[in-house]
Design a protein around this motif. Sequence first.
Motif, PDB file in Angstrom:
ATOM      1  N   ASP A 149       0.841  -1.202   0.000  1.00 17.96           N
ATOM      2  CA  ASP A 149       0.000   0.000   0.000  1.00 17.96           C
ATOM      3  C   ASP A 149       0.876   1.251   0.000  1.00 17.96           C
ATOM      4  N   GLY A 150       0.372   2.324  -0.619  1.00 18.40           N
ATOM      5  CA  GLY A 150       1.138   3.563  -0.683  1.00 18.40           C
ATOM      6  C   GLY A 150       1.378   4.184   0.677  1.00 18.40           C
ATOM      7  N   LEU A 151       0.399   4.075   1.584  1.00 20.32           N
ATOM      8  CA  LEU A 151       0.515   4.592   2.947  1.00 20.32           C
ATOM      9  C   LEU A 151       0.059   3.534   3.924  1.00 20.32           C
ATOM     10  N   LYS A 152       0.907   3.257   4.904  1.00 20.53           N
ATOM     11  CA  LYS A 152       0.563   2.331   5.979  1.00 20.53           C
ATOM     12  C   LYS A 152       0.839   3.041   7.294  1.00 20.53           C
ATOM     13  N   VAL A 187       4.353   4.678   7.097  1.00 18.72           N
ATOM     14  CA  VAL A 187       5.287   4.138   6.108  1.00 18.72           C
ATOM     15  C   VAL A 187       4.800   4.520   4.718  1.00 18.72           C
ATOM     16  N   ILE A 188       5.690   5.144   3.935  1.00 20.03           N
ATOM     17  CA  ILE A 188       5.371   5.573   2.579  1.00 20.03           C
ATOM     18  C   ILE A 188       6.057   4.658   1.576  1.00 20.03           C
ATOM     19  N   ASN A 189       5.307   4.141   0.634  1.00 19.15           N
ATOM     20  CA  ASN A 189       5.831   3.269  -0.415  1.00 19.15           C
ATOM     21  C   ASN A 189       5.688   4.004  -1.751  1.00 19.15           C
ATOM     22  N   GLY A 190       6.760   4.716  -2.161  1.00 26.27           N
ATOM     23  CA  GLY A 190       6.721   5.468  -3.415  1.00 26.27           C
ATOM     24  C   GLY A 190       6.670   6.970  -3.185  1.00 26.27           C
ATOM     25  N   LEU A 191       7.394   7.734  -4.003  1.00 24.80           N
ATOM     26  CA  LEU A 191       7.523   9.173  -3.784  1.00 24.80           C
ATOM     27  C   LEU A 191       6.232   9.943  -4.048  1.00 24.80           C
TER      28      LEU A 191
END
Length: 272
Positions: free
Chosen positions: A140-143, A166-170
């Motif tokens: 997920d983009g934001l957890k 937690v951020i996954n991707g800028l």
Amino acid sequence: KSPHMMYGAVVKRNSEELFGRPASDIYTCSVMPCVKKRGESDHPVFTKDGVRDVDNVITTKDLGALLNKYHIDPRDLDPMPFDSPFQKEKDEHNDGLGSGAGQIFGATGGVMEASVRSVYELVTGAKLPRLDLMEVRGFDGLKETTVPLYSEETGKGLDVELRVAVINGLGQAKKLIQQMKDGEVEYDFVEVMACPGGCIGGGGQPKSDKETLAKRMEVLYKLDKNLPIRRSHENKTVKKLYDRVLGGKFGSEEAGRMLHVKPVYDEEERWV
């Protein structure tokens, strides 16, 4: 500093103490999933007295190309344990394997999860009841989740809930930064990884789809679960390093000089 730059600094700046050799006699090469590590290691701040902390960086794809060039198939090589260059005494329980927390650094959410394991114990004096922080795993983009920093077991800690994201991707990072500026959300600790899935999807890795990334992530979590040491601060090699060259305790001045660096920017004030 990033982990490989910490390693380079410790090796080169303590080479006489650790190995009995001058830093100029030692050549360090990092094998990385990230293409940006090359530029990072070239920056003048990571050179002391004309000696680079890390001399060269190759990617995992580069390593694969070298193996192919010299007709080396890893499946044909005899298994052998990792070395532990900083720990002279042989220890069957820590033969260069490191910790499970170190393994999951390569997955999105892994740095956060590893940090929380140690922070909770250092603050409360008790082990984190649940090591697997499932809320920060996945693509997920934001957890996000919260972790209490008080232990009923020891009666120690802080009367707060640690708010983590937690951020996954800028793309998602830009969105979250704006939300934080606008006062819509508040966090105590935010992990950001630019590459999809974390370092397992880095620019220096073989190209892969989400299914392959999921398999890589699964391997990291299996390694973590199966290692005898799962918390970074319990790594015996790290403990010996602190005793020998890093001031004997976390947060020492020696550790600060060796393991940390002020933000480095280029001419256009972009993070390097």
